[in-house]
Design a protein around this motif. Structure first.
Motif, PDB file in Angstrom:
ATOM      1  N   GLN A   1      48.784  50.743  34.393  1.00  0.00           N
ATOM      2  CA  GLN A   1      48.248  49.251  34.461  1.00  0.00           C
ATOM      3  C   GLN A   1      46.770  49.258  33.845  1.00  0.00           C
ATOM      4  N   ARG A   2      45.833  50.268  34.539  1.00  0.00           N
ATOM      5  CA  ARG A   2      44.613  50.183  34.113  1.00  0.00           C
ATOM      6  C   ARG A   2      44.202  50.664  32.907  1.00  0.00           C
TER       7      ARG A   2
ATOM      8  N   LEU B   1      54.327  45.331  35.429  1.00  0.00           N
ATOM      9  CA  LEU B   1      55.212  45.515  34.503  1.00  0.00           C
ATOM     10  C   LEU B   1      54.608  45.221  32.971  1.00  0.00           C
ATOM     11  N   VAL B   2      55.267  45.960  32.090  1.00  0.00           N
ATOM     12  CA  VAL B   2      54.795  45.489  30.647  1.00  0.00           C
ATOM     13  C   VAL B   2      56.201  44.937  30.161  1.00  0.00           C
ATOM     14  N   VAL B   3      56.075  43.780  29.743  1.00  0.00           N
ATOM     15  CA  VAL B   3      57.328  43.176  29.115  1.00  0.00           C
ATOM     16  C   VAL B   3      57.091  43.048  27.475  1.00  0.00           C
TER      17      VAL B   3
ATOM     18  N   PHE C   1      61.416  45.549  29.590  1.00  0.00           N
ATOM     19  CA  PHE C   1      60.390  45.793  30.411  1.00  0.00           C
ATOM     20  C   PHE C   1      60.177  47.171  30.970  1.00  0.00           C
ATOM     21  N   LEU C   2      59.160  47.728  31.323  1.00  0.00           N
ATOM     22  CA  LEU C   2      58.848  48.798  31.840  1.00  0.00           C
ATOM     23  C   LEU C   2      57.887  48.622  33.041  1.00  0.00           C
ATOM     24  N   LYS C   3      58.521  49.288  34.259  1.00  0.00           N
ATOM     25  CA  LYS C   3      57.637  49.136  35.339  1.00  0.00           C
ATOM     26  C   LYS C   3      56.635  50.146  35.406  1.00  0.00           C
ATOM     27  N   ILE C   4      55.470  50.093  35.635  1.00  0.00           N
ATOM     28  CA  ILE C   4      54.308  51.061  35.465  1.00  0.00           C
ATOM     29  C   ILE C   4      53.528  51.125  36.801  1.00  0.00           C
TER      30      ILE C   4
ATOM     31  N   VAL D   1      44.927  47.739  30.357  1.00  0.00           N
ATOM     32  CA  VAL D   1      43.918  46.783  30.531  1.00  0.00           C
ATOM     33  C   VAL D   1      42.738  47.123  29.638  1.00  0.00           C
ATOM     34  N   LEU D   2      42.342  48.409  29.538  1.00  0.00           N
ATOM     35  CA  LEU D   2      41.133  48.932  29.210  1.00  0.00           C
ATOM     36  C   LEU D   2      41.673  48.878  27.566  1.00  0.00           C
ATOM     37  N   LEU D   3      42.679  49.507  27.351  1.00  0.00           N
ATOM     38  CA  LEU D   3      43.026  49.436  25.861  1.00  0.00           C
ATOM     39  C   LEU D   3      42.698  48.079  25.019  1.00  0.00           C
TER      40      LEU D   3
END
Length: 269
Positions: free
Chosen positions: A213-214, A193-195, A205-208, A217-219
């Motif tokens: 998600q990866r 999730l992104v909250v 929130f956005l379910k990804i 994380v890299l960003l």
């Protein structure tokens, strides 16, 4: 999940016995308010003590109920009150600030013995998810235009993730849990999730999926690289047969994340 710290469950009676004079009375008083099974100071009428006991317990329970409404609904009144009593007895807060009381409960839930066998297995993750919403509401982080060019090219520029967007992974589908839906076991795959908090001060929130998600994380971890460069890295990790196809899909994904205000734009030169 953010790191939490365990707290030792100090014996209040040991402290009381070591303290002199008025301090000893104070500590006996507070120990009794936390745990009514502990003897109160001598000479105080129980009717008066009961007022303080109920005031402390009800204020803490009510305040935390507002911060964890879904957890309260899932546990029900009796189990919730048992949880709060255990929190008062065993936990020693590290902050006097009321907005941080939820973080203290989360720290307590992370300690051994805080949860009973009959408590749902998702309690800690659900509490964390609900705490994230509160933390974002009170966050003083800025996500204004000074941090990024809102119109920059997200493929060839360096995308900037909003400091008010938190990328999280859970074993349970915490965004769906309610009084009517209480899973007994984790899902086979994690829930990503992104909250985030929008410019309109709304929590969303956005379910990804795992690829998004990866990318997020890299960003954050490699914040000097362009969107195209990071998507190429993901294509290599996945051994994707058509990297150009993934990058083109990544362009749409980056644009969508910017539209949702999860990305602010690109880093200014």
């Amino acid at each position: 999940m953010p790191e939490t710290h365990s707290h030792s469950q100090a014996d209040p009676q040991a402290n009381v016995q070591a303290a002199p004079g008025f301090m000893q009375i104070q500590q006996a008083f507070t120990a009794h308010l936390r745990d009514p099974q502990q003897p109160p100071p001598a000479g105080i009428e129980d009717r008066r003590l009961r007022i303080y006991r109920e005031l402390i317990f009800n204020n803490v329970a009510s305040l935390l109920e507002q911060g964890f409404p879904v957890l309260y609904q899932c546990l029900g009144r009796e189990r919730w009150r048992a949880l709060i009593r255990g929190f008062l007895i065993a936990h020693r807060a590290e902050t006097p600030l009321f907005p941080e009381l939820g973080q203290e409960l989360l720290a307590y839930l992370s300690t051994a013995g805080a949860l009973r066998p009959e408590d749902p297995p998702f309690v800690l993750e659900l509490a964390h998810y609900e705490r994230v919403e509160t933390a974002l509401i009170f966050s003083e982080a800025e996500a204004g235009p000074a941090l990024a060019d809102p119109n920059g090219d997200l493929l060839d520029g360096v995308p900037v993730v909003s400091p008010l967007a938190w990328n999280l992974s859970y074993r349970f589908p915490v965004h769906h849990i309610s009084a009517d839906f209480q899973p007994h076991a984790p899902d086979p795959e994690p829930t990503h999730l992104v909250v985030y908090r929008t410019r309109q001060e709304r929590i969303a929130f956005l379910k990804i999926n795992a690829v998004t998600q990866r990318l997020l994380v890299l960003l954050r971890e490699q914040s000097h690289r362009s969107g195209r460069d990071l998507l190429n890295s993901i294509a290599l990790e996945l051994e994707h047969p058509r990297p150009a196809q993934l990058i083109e899909a990544g362009r749409s994904l980056l644009d969508d994340l910017r539209e949702r205000q999860i990305l602010l734009g690109t880093r200014r030169q």
